[in-house]
Design a protein around this motif. Structure first.
Motif, PDB file in Angstrom:
ATOM      1  N   TYR A 125      27.233 -47.488 -28.582  1.00  0.00           N
ATOM      2  CA  TYR A 125      26.904 -48.605 -27.702  1.00  0.00           C
ATOM      3  C   TYR A 125      26.627 -48.184 -26.269  1.00  0.00           C
ATOM      4  O   TYR A 125      25.904 -48.867 -25.562  1.00  0.00           O
ATOM      5  CB  TYR A 125      28.013 -49.656 -27.747  1.00  0.00           C
ATOM      6  N   ASP A 134      28.037 -48.315 -23.339  1.00  0.00           N
ATOM      7  CA  ASP A 134      28.259 -49.145 -22.159  1.00  0.00           C
ATOM      8  C   ASP A 134      29.737 -49.117 -21.774  1.00  0.00           C
ATOM      9  O   ASP A 134      30.563 -48.516 -22.459  1.00  0.00           O
ATOM     10  CB  ASP A 134      27.784 -50.579 -22.385  1.00  0.00           C
ATOM     11  N   HIS A 173      32.321 -45.343 -30.551  1.00  0.00           N
ATOM     12  CA  HIS A 173      31.922 -46.579 -29.877  1.00  0.00           C
ATOM     13  C   HIS A 173      31.094 -46.279 -28.631  1.00  0.00           C
ATOM     14  O   HIS A 173      30.106 -46.955 -28.346  1.00  0.00           O
ATOM     15  CB  HIS A 173      33.156 -47.414 -29.510  1.00  0.00           C
ATOM     16  N   ASP A 190      33.491 -60.923 -29.756  1.00  0.00           N
ATOM     17  CA  ASP A 190      32.119 -61.318 -30.084  1.00  0.00           C
ATOM     18  C   ASP A 190      31.846 -62.793 -29.794  1.00  0.00           C
ATOM     19  O   ASP A 190      30.836 -63.135 -29.184  1.00  0.00           O
ATOM     20  CB  ASP A 190      31.840 -61.016 -31.555  1.00  0.00           C
ATOM     21  N   SER A 239      32.490 -50.071 -24.233  1.00  0.00           N
ATOM     22  CA  SER A 239      32.849 -49.112 -25.273  1.00  0.00           C
ATOM     23  C   SER A 239      34.134 -48.372 -24.931  1.00  0.00           C
ATOM     24  O   SER A 239      34.907 -48.023 -25.824  1.00  0.00           O
ATOM     25  CB  SER A 239      31.728 -48.107 -25.479  1.00  0.00           C
TER      26      SER A 239
END
Length: 110
Positions: A55, A57, A51, A95, A60
């Protein structure tokens, strides 16, 4: 708002199926397969690394705690379906709810 909440999963069928397949495959590999060789803690670290790499960031790093929880639930229940559903629901929550909230979008400041 109350009328739209039950339909959160059906607003974008492709996204929903994508999230479901991600949760299913990640839990199958990390919980069912890797946890047969490693501890929950080690598996959660191994779960977090991709992760971070994908990603890159701060968010993650936050997958580590849910990974520990999924591992704990799997150790207690041995239910792959349960952890796949928990993973899917947390992905949808992140999400659809968190990424669209003012707290996340305004910039997380310490």
């Amino acid at each position: 708002m109350l009328c739209t909440v039950p339909f959160i999963f059906f607003q974008d069928l492709y996204s929903t199926l994508n999230q479901l397949s991600i949760a299913f495959s990640e839990e199958l590999f990390f919980r069912v397969y890797l946890m047969s060789f490693f501890s929950n803690f080690t598996t959660s670290i191994l779960f977090t690394i991709p992760h971070i790499l994908l990603y890159g960031d701060l968010h993650s790093f936050l997958v580590f705690l849910p990974s520990l929880i999924y591992g704990f639930v799997y150790q207690k229940t041995k239910s792959f379906i349960l952890i796949a559903i928990l993973h899917f629901l947390s992905n949808v929550f992140y999400d659809k709810i968190l990424l669209n909230s003012d707290i996340i979008n305004s910039g997380f400041r310490l």
